[in-house]
Design a protein around this motif. Structure first.
Motif, PDB file in Angstrom:
ATOM      1  N   GLU A 147       4.442  -6.007  -3.713  1.00  0.00           N
ATOM      2  CA  GLU A 147       3.225  -6.133  -4.526  1.00  0.00           C
ATOM      3  C   GLU A 147       2.564  -7.483  -4.279  1.00  0.00           C
ATOM      4  O   GLU A 147       3.177  -8.396  -3.711  1.00  0.00           O
ATOM      5  CB  GLU A 147       3.564  -6.002  -6.014  1.00  0.00           C
ATOM      6  N   LEU A 148       1.334  -7.613  -4.695  1.00  0.00           N
ATOM      7  CA  LEU A 148       0.583  -8.866  -4.566  1.00  0.00           C
ATOM      8  C   LEU A 148       0.558  -9.348  -3.118  1.00  0.00           C
ATOM      9  O   LEU A 148       0.713 -10.534  -2.832  1.00  0.00           O
ATOM     10  CB  LEU A 148       1.170  -9.957  -5.479  1.00  0.00           C
ATOM     11  N   TRP A 149       0.359  -8.410  -2.202  1.00  0.00           N
ATOM     12  CA  TRP A 149       0.357  -8.746  -0.785  1.00  0.00           C
ATOM     13  C   TRP A 149      -0.922  -9.466  -0.388  1.00  0.00           C
ATOM     14  O   TRP A 149      -1.843  -9.646  -1.178  1.00  0.00           O
ATOM     15  CB  TRP A 149       0.540  -7.484   0.046  1.00  0.00           C
ATOM     16  N   GLY A 150      -0.983  -9.842   0.906  1.00  0.00           N
ATOM     17  CA  GLY A 150      -2.105 -10.624   1.398  1.00  0.00           C
ATOM     18  C   GLY A 150      -3.221  -9.785   1.995  1.00  0.00           C
ATOM     19  O   GLY A 150      -3.175  -8.549   2.002  1.00  0.00           O
ATOM     20  N   ARG A 151      -4.206 -10.476   2.506  1.00  0.00           N
ATOM     21  CA  ARG A 151      -5.347  -9.821   3.142  1.00  0.00           C
ATOM     22  C   ARG A 151      -4.947  -9.312   4.531  1.00  0.00           C
ATOM     23  O   ARG A 151      -3.935  -9.727   5.096  1.00  0.00           O
ATOM     24  CB  ARG A 151      -6.512 -10.807   3.263  1.00  0.00           C
ATOM     25  N   TRP A 157       3.322 -12.325  12.402  1.00  0.00           N
ATOM     26  CA  TRP A 157       4.307 -12.105  11.325  1.00  0.00           C
ATOM     27  C   TRP A 157       3.754 -11.210  10.204  1.00  0.00           C
ATOM     28  O   TRP A 157       4.337 -11.119   9.128  1.00  0.00           O
ATOM     29  CB  TRP A 157       4.750 -13.450  10.739  1.00  0.00           C
ATOM     30  N   ALA A 158       2.658 -10.536  10.473  1.00  0.00           N
ATOM     31  CA  ALA A 158       2.060  -9.654   9.457  1.00  0.00           C
ATOM     32  C   ALA A 158       3.006  -8.512   9.107  1.00  0.00           C
ATOM     33  O   ALA A 158       3.857  -8.115   9.913  1.00  0.00           O
ATOM     34  CB  ALA A 158       0.740  -9.093   9.973  1.00  0.00           C
ATOM     35  N   ILE A 159       2.856  -7.985   7.912  1.00  0.00           N
ATOM     36  CA  ILE A 159       3.711  -6.894   7.429  1.00  0.00           C
ATOM     37  C   ILE A 159       2.841  -5.752   6.915  1.00  0.00           C
ATOM     38  O   ILE A 159       1.820  -5.979   6.257  1.00  0.00           O
ATOM     39  CB  ILE A 159       4.648  -7.392   6.310  1.00  0.00           C
ATOM     40  N   ARG A 160       3.258  -4.526   7.218  1.00  0.00           N
ATOM     41  CA  ARG A 160       2.568  -3.333   6.720  1.00  0.00           C
ATOM     42  C   ARG A 160       3.287  -2.864   5.446  1.00  0.00           C
ATOM     43  O   ARG A 160       4.405  -2.353   5.524  1.00  0.00           O
ATOM     44  CB  ARG A 160       2.590  -2.219   7.771  1.00  0.00           C
ATOM     45  N   PHE A 161       2.646  -3.047   4.313  1.00  0.00           N
ATOM     46  CA  PHE A 161       3.230  -2.665   3.033  1.00  0.00           C
ATOM     47  C   PHE A 161       2.853  -1.221   2.688  1.00  0.00           C
ATOM     48  O   PHE A 161       1.791  -0.730   3.092  1.00  0.00           O
ATOM     49  CB  PHE A 161       2.729  -3.577   1.918  1.00  0.00           C
ATOM     50  N   PRO A 162       3.708  -0.521   1.923  1.00  0.00           N
ATOM     51  CA  PRO A 162       3.349   0.817   1.450  1.00  0.00           C
ATOM     52  C   PRO A 162       2.179   0.716   0.475  1.00  0.00           C
ATOM     53  O   PRO A 162       2.198  -0.108  -0.440  1.00  0.00           O
ATOM     54  CB  PRO A 162       4.615   1.302   0.735  1.00  0.00           C
ATOM     55  N   GLU A 163       1.150   1.518   0.674  1.00  0.00           N
ATOM     56  CA  GLU A 163      -0.027   1.494  -0.186  1.00  0.00           C
ATOM     57  C   GLU A 163      -0.440   2.920  -0.539  1.00  0.00           C
ATOM     58  O   GLU A 163      -0.177   3.856   0.217  1.00  0.00           O
ATOM     59  CB  GLU A 163      -1.199   0.791   0.520  1.00  0.00           C
ATOM     60  N   TYR A 164      -1.071   3.045  -1.700  1.00  0.00           N
ATOM     61  CA  TYR A 164      -1.600   4.343  -2.115  1.00  0.00           C
ATOM     62  C   TYR A 164      -3.057   4.454  -1.704  1.00  0.00           C
ATOM     63  O   TYR A 164      -3.859   3.553  -1.943  1.00  0.00           O
ATOM     64  CB  TYR A 164      -1.485   4.516  -3.632  1.00  0.00           C
ATOM     65  N   MET A 165      -3.385   5.566  -1.067  1.00  0.00           N
ATOM     66  CA  MET A 165      -4.760   5.838  -0.693  1.00  0.00           C
ATOM     67  C   MET A 165      -5.061   7.296  -0.997  1.00  0.00           C
ATOM     68  O   MET A 165      -4.382   8.196  -0.479  1.00  0.00           O
ATOM     69  CB  MET A 165      -4.994   5.547   0.797  1.00  0.00           C
ATOM     70  N   LEU A 169       0.886   8.063  -0.583  1.00  0.00           N
ATOM     71  CA  LEU A 169       1.566   6.837  -0.187  1.00  0.00           C
ATOM     72  C   LEU A 169       1.563   6.745   1.337  1.00  0.00           C
ATOM     73  O   LEU A 169       2.093   7.618   2.025  1.00  0.00           O
ATOM     74  CB  LEU A 169       3.002   6.823  -0.712  1.00  0.00           C
ATOM     75  N   ILE A 170       0.955   5.681   1.862  1.00  0.00           N
ATOM     76  CA  ILE A 170       0.860   5.505   3.305  1.00  0.00           C
ATOM     77  C   ILE A 170       1.347   4.106   3.684  1.00  0.00           C
ATOM     78  O   ILE A 170       1.562   3.253   2.819  1.00  0.00           O
ATOM     79  CB  ILE A 170      -0.585   5.678   3.803  1.00  0.00           C
ATOM     80  N   THR A 171       1.550   3.892   4.974  1.00  0.00           N
ATOM     81  CA  THR A 171       1.850   2.556   5.466  1.00  0.00           C
ATOM     82  C   THR A 171       0.535   1.855   5.750  1.00  0.00           C
ATOM     83  O   THR A 171      -0.249   2.296   6.596  1.00  0.00           O
ATOM     84  CB  THR A 171       2.694   2.618   6.751  1.00  0.00           C
ATOM     85  N   GLY A 172       0.269   0.791   5.013  1.00  0.00           N
ATOM     86  CA  GLY A 172      -1.021   0.127   5.086  1.00  0.00           C
ATOM     87  C   GLY A 172      -1.211  -0.702   6.343  1.00  0.00           C
ATOM     88  O   GLY A 172      -0.323  -0.773   7.212  1.00  0.00           O
ATOM     89  N   PRO A 173      -2.344  -1.355   6.459  1.00  0.00           N
ATOM     90  CA  PRO A 173      -2.649  -2.198   7.620  1.00  0.00           C
ATOM     91  C   PRO A 173      -1.825  -3.482   7.594  1.00  0.00           C
ATOM     92  O   PRO A 173      -1.250  -3.836   6.558  1.00  0.00           O
ATOM     93  CB  PRO A 173      -4.144  -2.480   7.448  1.00  0.00           C
ATOM     94  N   PRO A 174      -1.747  -4.204   8.712  1.00  0.00           N
ATOM     95  CA  PRO A 174      -1.009  -5.481   8.749  1.00  0.00           C
ATOM     96  C   PRO A 174      -1.625  -6.488   7.771  1.00  0.00           C
ATOM     97  O   PRO A 174      -2.840  -6.668   7.759  1.00  0.00           O
ATOM     98  CB  PRO A 174      -1.172  -5.944  10.202  1.00  0.00           C
ATOM     99  N   ARG A 175      -0.784  -7.108   6.967  1.00  0.00           N
ATOM    100  CA  ARG A 175      -1.273  -8.053   5.956  1.00  0.00           C
ATOM    101  C   ARG A 175      -0.441  -9.342   5.968  1.00  0.00           C
ATOM    102  O   ARG A 175       0.722  -9.352   6.387  1.00  0.00           O
ATOM    103  CB  ARG A 175      -1.193  -7.426   4.552  1.00  0.00           C
ATOM    104  N   HIS A 176      -1.046 -10.401   5.459  1.00  0.00           N
ATOM    105  CA  HIS A 176      -0.310 -11.648   5.269  1.00  0.00           C
ATOM    106  C   HIS A 176       0.780 -11.438   4.217  1.00  0.00           C
ATOM    107  O   HIS A 176       0.502 -10.863   3.153  1.00  0.00           O
ATOM    108  CB  HIS A 176      -1.255 -12.755   4.763  1.00  0.00           C
ATOM    109  N   ARG A 229      -4.464 -14.145   0.109  1.00  0.00           N
ATOM    110  CA  ARG A 229      -3.952 -13.119  -0.790  1.00  0.00           C
ATOM    111  C   ARG A 229      -5.047 -12.115  -1.141  1.00  0.00           C
ATOM    112  O   ARG A 229      -6.182 -12.502  -1.428  1.00  0.00           O
ATOM    113  CB  ARG A 229      -3.418 -13.787  -2.064  1.00  0.00           C
ATOM    114  N   GLN A 230      -4.713 -10.855  -1.124  1.00  0.00           N
ATOM    115  CA  GLN A 230      -5.663  -9.808  -1.467  1.00  0.00           C
ATOM    116  C   GLN A 230      -5.948  -9.847  -2.968  1.00  0.00           C
ATOM    117  O   GLN A 230      -5.020  -9.816  -3.777  1.00  0.00           O
ATOM    118  CB  GLN A 230      -5.093  -8.427  -1.095  1.00  0.00           C
ATOM    119  N   PRO A 231      -7.209  -9.936  -3.381  1.00  0.00           N
ATOM    120  CA  PRO A 231      -7.516  -9.937  -4.816  1.00  0.00           C
ATOM    121  C   PRO A 231      -7.016  -8.646  -5.465  1.00  0.00           C
ATOM    122  O   PRO A 231      -6.950  -7.592  -4.816  1.00  0.00           O
ATOM    123  CB  PRO A 231      -9.047 -10.011  -4.854  1.00  0.00           C
ATOM    124  N   ASP A 232      -6.640  -8.712  -6.728  1.00  0.00           N
ATOM    125  CA  ASP A 232      -6.202  -7.515  -7.438  1.00  0.00           C
ATOM    126  C   ASP A 232      -7.262  -6.430  -7.310  1.00  0.00           C
ATOM    127  O   ASP A 232      -8.466  -6.709  -7.368  1.00  0.00           O
ATOM    128  CB  ASP A 232      -5.957  -7.836  -8.914  1.00  0.00           C
TER     129      ASP A 232
END
Length: 282
Positions: A147-151, A157-165, A169-176, A229-232
């Protein structure tokens, strides 16, 4: 890399009928280690309170963290929760504001100081040195929770977090991994700065200097990390229209207040008598 490949899960222990989450353990670890470190600080000459006061302070601070953190999160980030008041009690689902927790702890310190006739600002100096423990573990728990992942970014070193779209539930884009940035800056780096100031300088005899350094250090760290950081989700439009995220707006008073406390600390220096009955320190 994909977050799933790290093998992390929000639940640390699952007994079927009862679960222990990393989020809860992070709060417990932060409070316990902070209490242990506070006792180490109070063992030095000129402490602003005795051991018995520190034990009481843990109770006040814990209440302040939980109540202040949750109430501020709802008011600033999720006011829609007020439509279902019982959801405000679901602390296990996350949703805590550091700014609110800080205000809650401050209120707890002031109440204890008034009750015991102690110097609340000097107590705050000592407590400020212990807070980075909780910040460090709390940000690690945010990372484990995914949670509270980056932009979005293309750094290696980016990480693809699980996101709801669209409800899926999908694997999201590379994020900080901005949670780890915060753990390093708000936790480890700020802890080191305050450690050096307490143990290697006379800062603890200038009321407000340590807590001012904490406010300034946290404010700058949080303001900087907010660029990554990605805004809420519910505040993305707010950040776009105002030019700054909610987190950045909330750090502005902290930065200003920190600068003021540091600049005026030397004028508050006075002869310090040890509350615990030890030697006097001029």
């Amino acid at each position: 890399m994909s977050f799933e490949t790290l093998g992390l899960h929000p639940v640390a222990v699952d007994l079927g009928f009862f679960q222990i989450r990393w989020y809860s353990l992070a709060y417990i670890a932060g409070i316990v280690l902070g209490w242990w470190y506070l006792l180490k600080l109070l063992a030095r000459p000129g402490a602003p309170m005795a051991r018995r006061h520190a034990d009481d302070l843990v109770f006040y601070a814990t209440l302040g963290i939980i109540l202040g953190g949750r109430i501020a999160y709802i008011l600033f980030y999720q006011p829609a929760i007020l439509n279902n008041p019982l959801d405000a009690l679901k602390l296990w689902e996350g949703g805590m504001s550091f700014h609110g927790g800080m205000i809650g702890v401050t209120v707890g310190i002031i109440l204890l100081a008034r009750k015991e006739k102690l110097n609340w600002l000097r107590i705050h100096d000592y407590v400020a040195c212990c807070v980075p423990f909780g910040l460090f573990f709390g940000r690690l728990a945010n990372f484990v929770n995914g949670e509270l992942w980056g932009r979005e970014t293309d750094v290696s070193w980016a990480i693809r977090f699980p996101e709801y779209m669209s409800g899926m539930l999908i694997t999201g884009p590379p994020r900080h991994p901005s949670q780890l940035y915060e753990a390093g800056m708000e936790g480890l780096l700020l802890m080191l700065v305050l450690w050096l100031m307490f143990w290697k300088t006379q800062a603890r005899y200038e009321p407000g200097k340590l807590v001012g350094t904490f406010l300034l250090g946290y404010g700058i760290s949080r303001f900087t990390v907010e660029f990554f950081r990605q805004p809420d989700a519910q505040l993305t439009e707010f950040a776009y229209n105002s030019g700054m995220s909610m987190g950045q707006w909330l750090t502005v008073p902290m930065i200003v207040g920190g600068i003021y406390l540091i600049a005026t600390a030397k004028g508050r220096r006075q002869r310090v008598e040890a509350t615990g009955g030890g030697q006097s320190v001029a």
